[in-house]
Design a protein around this motif. Structure first.
Motif, mmCIF file in Angstrom:
data_model
loop_
_atom_site.group_PDB
_atom_site.id
_atom_site.type_symbol
_atom_site.label_atom_id
_atom_site.label_comp_id
_atom_site.label_asym_id
_atom_site.label_seq_id
_atom_site.Cartn_x
_atom_site.Cartn_y
_atom_site.Cartn_z
ATOM 1 N N ASP A 218 38.568 50.448 31.393
ATOM 2 C CA ASP A 218 38.236 49.035 31.579
ATOM 3 C C ASP A 218 38.758 48.530 32.928
ATOM 4 O O ASP A 218 38.063 47.811 33.647
ATOM 5 C CB ASP A 218 38.806 48.175 30.454
ATOM 6 C CG ASP A 218 38.113 48.391 29.114
ATOM 7 O OD1 ASP A 218 37.015 48.991 29.092
ATOM 8 O OD2 ASP A 218 38.683 47.956 28.091
ATOM 9 N N LEU A 219 39.963 48.936 33.269
ATOM 10 C CA LEU A 219 40.585 48.534 34.527
ATOM 11 C C LEU A 219 39.781 49.043 35.726
ATOM 12 O O LEU A 219 39.575 48.323 36.703
ATOM 13 C CB LEU A 219 42.022 49.066 34.590
ATOM 14 C CG LEU A 219 42.849 48.717 35.823
ATOM 15 C CD1 LEU A 219 43.106 47.217 35.889
ATOM 16 C CD2 LEU A 219 44.157 49.484 35.807
ATOM 17 N N LEU A 220 39.311 50.287 35.631
ATOM 18 C CA LEU A 220 38.589 50.900 36.746
ATOM 19 C C LEU A 220 37.090 50.630 36.726
ATOM 20 O O LEU A 220 36.391 50.953 37.685
ATOM 21 C CB LEU A 220 38.830 52.413 36.756
ATOM 22 C CG LEU A 220 40.287 52.884 36.804
ATOM 23 C CD1 LEU A 220 40.353 54.391 36.943
ATOM 24 C CD2 LEU A 220 41.046 52.201 37.933
ATOM 25 N N GLY A 221 36.579 50.079 35.616
ATOM 26 C CA GLY A 221 35.160 49.816 35.512
ATOM 27 C C GLY A 221 34.327 51.079 35.399
ATOM 28 O O GLY A 221 33.192 51.137 35.862
ATOM 29 N N LYS A 222 34.904 52.103 34.780
ATOM 30 C CA LYS A 222 34.210 53.379 34.565
ATOM 31 C C LYS A 222 34.342 53.758 33.105
ATOM 32 O O LYS A 222 35.229 53.296 32.408
ATOM 33 C CB LYS A 222 34.835 54.488 35.420
ATOM 34 C CG LYS A 222 34.719 54.258 36.908
ATOM 35 C CD LYS A 222 35.347 55.408 37.676
ATOM 36 C CE LYS A 222 35.247 55.154 39.148
ATOM 37 N NZ LYS A 222 34.485 56.162 39.826
ATOM 38 N N SER A 223 33.461 54.639 32.655
ATOM 39 C CA SER A 223 33.563 55.101 31.275
ATOM 40 C C SER A 223 34.687 56.124 31.154
ATOM 41 O O SER A 223 35.079 56.759 32.146
ATOM 42 C CB SER A 223 32.242 55.731 30.818
ATOM 43 O OG SER A 223 32.046 56.973 31.470
#
Length: 96
Positions: free
Chosen positions: A50-55
């Protein structure tokens, strides 16, 4: 992603392993273990994704199975595959 890339991305997002641990109410060593791939926690992985915006799968992809031939001697002793069904006959599945 390589663990160092994950750590750098966390820093770029304005956090650190220590801050992430405080946000989650766990120890920094637990977060470090998950980042390095030596530990598993869906809670930590979800927080970081969530923090990195990746799955989660983008950050920690599952290793591919590598099939190696099994020698005739091993096959005669009953070793066929560690794939537990569905694998190639006469091969041993390893993760790498």
């Amino acid at each position: 992603m390589h663990p160092e890339d994950i750590k750098a991305s966390i820093r770029k997002a304005g956090k650190s392993i220590t801050i992430a641990a405080k946000d989650l109410g766990i120890t920094p060593s637990t977060v470090s273990l998950v980042v390095s791939g030596r530990g598993k926690s869906m809670r930590v992985q979800t927080y970081i994704s969530d923090l990195l915006g990746k799955s989660v799968a983008e950050i920690w992809p599952k290793p591919e199975r590598i099939y190696l031939p099994v020698c005739e001697s091993c096959m005669s002793r009953g070793l066929q595959s560690n794939d537990r069904g569905g694998g190639q006959s006469g091969s041993v599945g390893l993760t790498g």
